[in-house]
Scaffold this active site. Structure first.
Site, short mmCIF file in Angstrom:
data_model
loop_
_atom_site.label_atom_id
_atom_site.label_comp_id
_atom_site.label_asym_id
_atom_site.label_seq_id
_atom_site.Cartn_x
_atom_site.Cartn_y
_atom_site.Cartn_z
N SER A 207 -4.49 2.92 4.26
CA SER A 207 -4.71 2.29 2.94
C SER A 207 -4.75 0.76 3.08
O SER A 207 -5.72 0.11 2.49
CB SER A 207 -3.62 2.66 2.18
OG SER A 207 -3.82 2.09 0.59
N LYS B 94 0.75 -1.15 0.02
CA LYS B 94 0.16 -0.17 0.01
C LYS B 94 1.05 1.42 0.12
O LYS B 94 0.49 2.32 0.63
CB LYS B 94 -0.93 0.08 1.14
CG LYS B 94 -1.92 -1.33 1.63
CD LYS B 94 -2.27 -1.97 -0.03
CE LYS B 94 -3.22 -1.06 -0.63
NZ LYS B 94 -3.66 -1.74 -1.95
N HIS C 187 7.10 -7.29 -2.23
CA HIS C 187 6.78 -6.45 -0.84
C HIS C 187 7.88 -7.21 0.04
O HIS C 187 7.61 -6.79 1.42
CB HIS C 187 5.35 -6.60 -0.43
CG HIS C 187 4.51 -6.18 -1.11
ND1 HIS C 187 4.58 -4.84 -1.85
CD2 HIS C 187 3.25 -6.35 -1.38
CE1 HIS C 187 3.28 -4.40 -2.25
NE2 HIS C 187 2.55 -5.50 -2.13
N1 PPS Z 1 -1.59 7.32 -9.44
C1 PPS Z 1 -1.58 7.16 -8.35
N2 PPS Z 1 -1.33 8.46 -7.63
C2 PPS Z 1 -1.53 8.26 -6.21
N3 PPS Z 1 -1.99 7.31 -5.48
C3 PPS Z 1 -2.14 6.10 -6.25
C4 PPS Z 1 -1.93 5.98 -7.55
N4 PPS Z 1 -2.03 4.71 -7.89
C5 PPS Z 1 -2.50 4.23 -6.87
N5 PPS Z 1 -2.27 4.96 -5.59
C6 PPS Z 1 -2.76 4.56 -4.22
O1 PPS Z 1 -1.69 3.65 -3.90
C7 PPS Z 1 -2.58 2.84 -2.84
C8 PPS Z 1 -2.26 1.43 -3.24
O2 PPS Z 1 -0.93 0.89 -3.12
P1 PPS Z 1 -0.14 -0.44 -3.83
O3 PPS Z 1 -0.42 -0.32 -5.19
O4 PPS Z 1 1.10 -0.22 -3.31
O5 PPS Z 1 -1.05 -1.44 -3.15
S1 PPS Z 1 -0.76 -3.06 -3.12
O6 PPS Z 1 0.38 -3.14 -2.08
O7 PPS Z 1 0.05 -3.38 -4.72
O8 PPS Z 1 -1.78 -3.81 -3.00
C9 PPS Z 1 -3.76 3.23 -2.77
O9 PPS Z 1 -3.84 4.27 -1.70
P2 PPS Z 1 -5.23 4.78 -0.89
O10 PPS Z 1 -5.87 5.47 -2.07
O11 PPS Z 1 -4.78 5.59 0.15
O12 PPS Z 1 -5.81 3.49 -0.49
C10 PPS Z 1 -4.03 3.66 -4.13
O13 PPS Z 1 -5.08 4.49 -4.49
#
Ligand code: PPS
Length: 296
Positions: free
Chosen positions: A139, A49, A109
């Site tokens: 998140s 996340k 991860h």
């Molecule tokens: N383009 C972009 N810009 C800003 N934030 C973004 C973007 N893409 C993914 N996210 C946010 O990243 C969070 C998901 O994290 P991960 O991709 O690491 O998730 S995972 O561990 O692979 O399941 C999750 O955060 P939260 O919205 O706070 O839950 C996503 O919304």
């Protein structure tokens, strides 16, 4: 009954060297540890996340010189194999990586101590993205609510304790971030922060581009900034996980692309939780020079 018990077993996390991981990952552990990295592999590393999907799309857009069509060739989970992913009968992350031509871009991860040793032996490039613990916790909480193959997070109050104690998949945020930060100058590691990418995406994308040994002009960089915005990625079926069955990710509970902001923790933490968290943070992060932004 037997099926329900088996499913329940898969929902439990099991530990490897004290780090809780998905049971299916642990079942496949020897294949993961024996993974043969190659010197030209680039490994995207994150605590869950922390912006994994975001940096993956950025890296792929750079790799494809800003060609949006090429980035639509497959869902993001398949473009960059997830090394520790195992969910039979689907090919495991290791099998997907083995079937991929070089140069490969992979993702994990895993904390430093559980990484397949061949990554260190081959002096691979690592791209680590860290996100401040408070937003990461929020998140992860919503992700566990909607993720049907991870344990139920319980109430927010319960999850707060679970996260702090590191009893979540891939272990303690504190240890993960600290360990990757501490080794960053000993290996080829580009260490980035989610909050910096949010604040100045073009500048951070340029850093990634240089790290990947690429040189793209301004218009391509601007296009990458645009195409990897939260709004664009939320609408993009190749990045928003809409192709994942509801039995795995139930996006009616909480979308995978949820908010994508810095500071959402303020809508979740009580004043008491925040004070307690800050104190725990000071203790656990004592002695490290890493600094996080928790608001922009
Ligand atoms: N383009 C972009 N810009 C800003 N934030 C973004 C973007 N893409 C993914 N996210 C946010 O990243 C969070 C998901 O994290 P991960 O991709 O690491 O998730 S995972 O561990 O692979 O399941 C999750 O955060 P939260 O919205 O706070 O839950 C996503 O919304």
């Amino acid at each position: 009954m037997a099926l329900a018990a088996a499913l329940e077993g898969q929902l439990q996390l099991r530990e490897v060297s004290g780090i809780p991981l998905q049971a299916s990952t642990v079942d496949n552990w020897s294949q993961i540890q024996n993974f043969e990295a190659k010197p030209d592999d680039l490994l995207i590393c994150t605590y869950p996340k922390s912006g994994t999907t975001w940096i993956q799309e950025i890296v792929d857009m750079i790799e494809q010189n800003g060609d949006v069509e090429k980035c639509q060739r497959a869902i993001i989970q398949h473009r960059h194999p997830f090394i520790e992913w195992a969910r039979p009968p689907q090919p495991s992350g290791v099998e997907r990586a083995n079937a991929m031509p070089s140069p490969r871009i992979l993702r994990t991860h895993l904390p430093t101590q559980l990484l397949p040793p061949s990554f260190w032996e081959n002096n691979c490039k690592f791209l680590y993205v860290a996100r401040n613990a408070k937003d990461c916790m929020v998140s992860y909480y919503h992700f566990q609510r909607m993720n049907q193959i991870l344990p139920d997070p319980g109430t927010w109050e319960e999850y707060f304790e679970t996260f702090i104690s590191g009893k979540v998949g891939w272990g303690s945020w504190f240890d993960h971030v600290k360990e990757w930060w501490e080794i960053k100058d000993r290996y080829q590691i580009l260490f980035l922060f989610y909050e910096d990418i949010k604040r100045d995406p073009k500048y951070e994308i340029q850093k990634v581009m240089k790290f990947m040994g690429k040189n793209l002009d301004e218009t391509v960089l601007d296009k990458i900034v645009q195409e990897t915005s939260f709004e664009k990625m939320k609408e993009n079926p190749m990045t928003n996980r809409s192709t994942v069955p509801k039995s795995i990710l139930d996006q009616s509970i909480s979308p995978f692309m949820r908010k994508g902001t810095v500071g959402d923790w303020k809508d979740h933490f009580t004043v008491a939780q925040n004070e307690r968290f800050d104190e725990i943070y000071r203790q656990k992060m004592k002695g490290t020079s890493i600094k996080f932004l928790t608001e922009l």
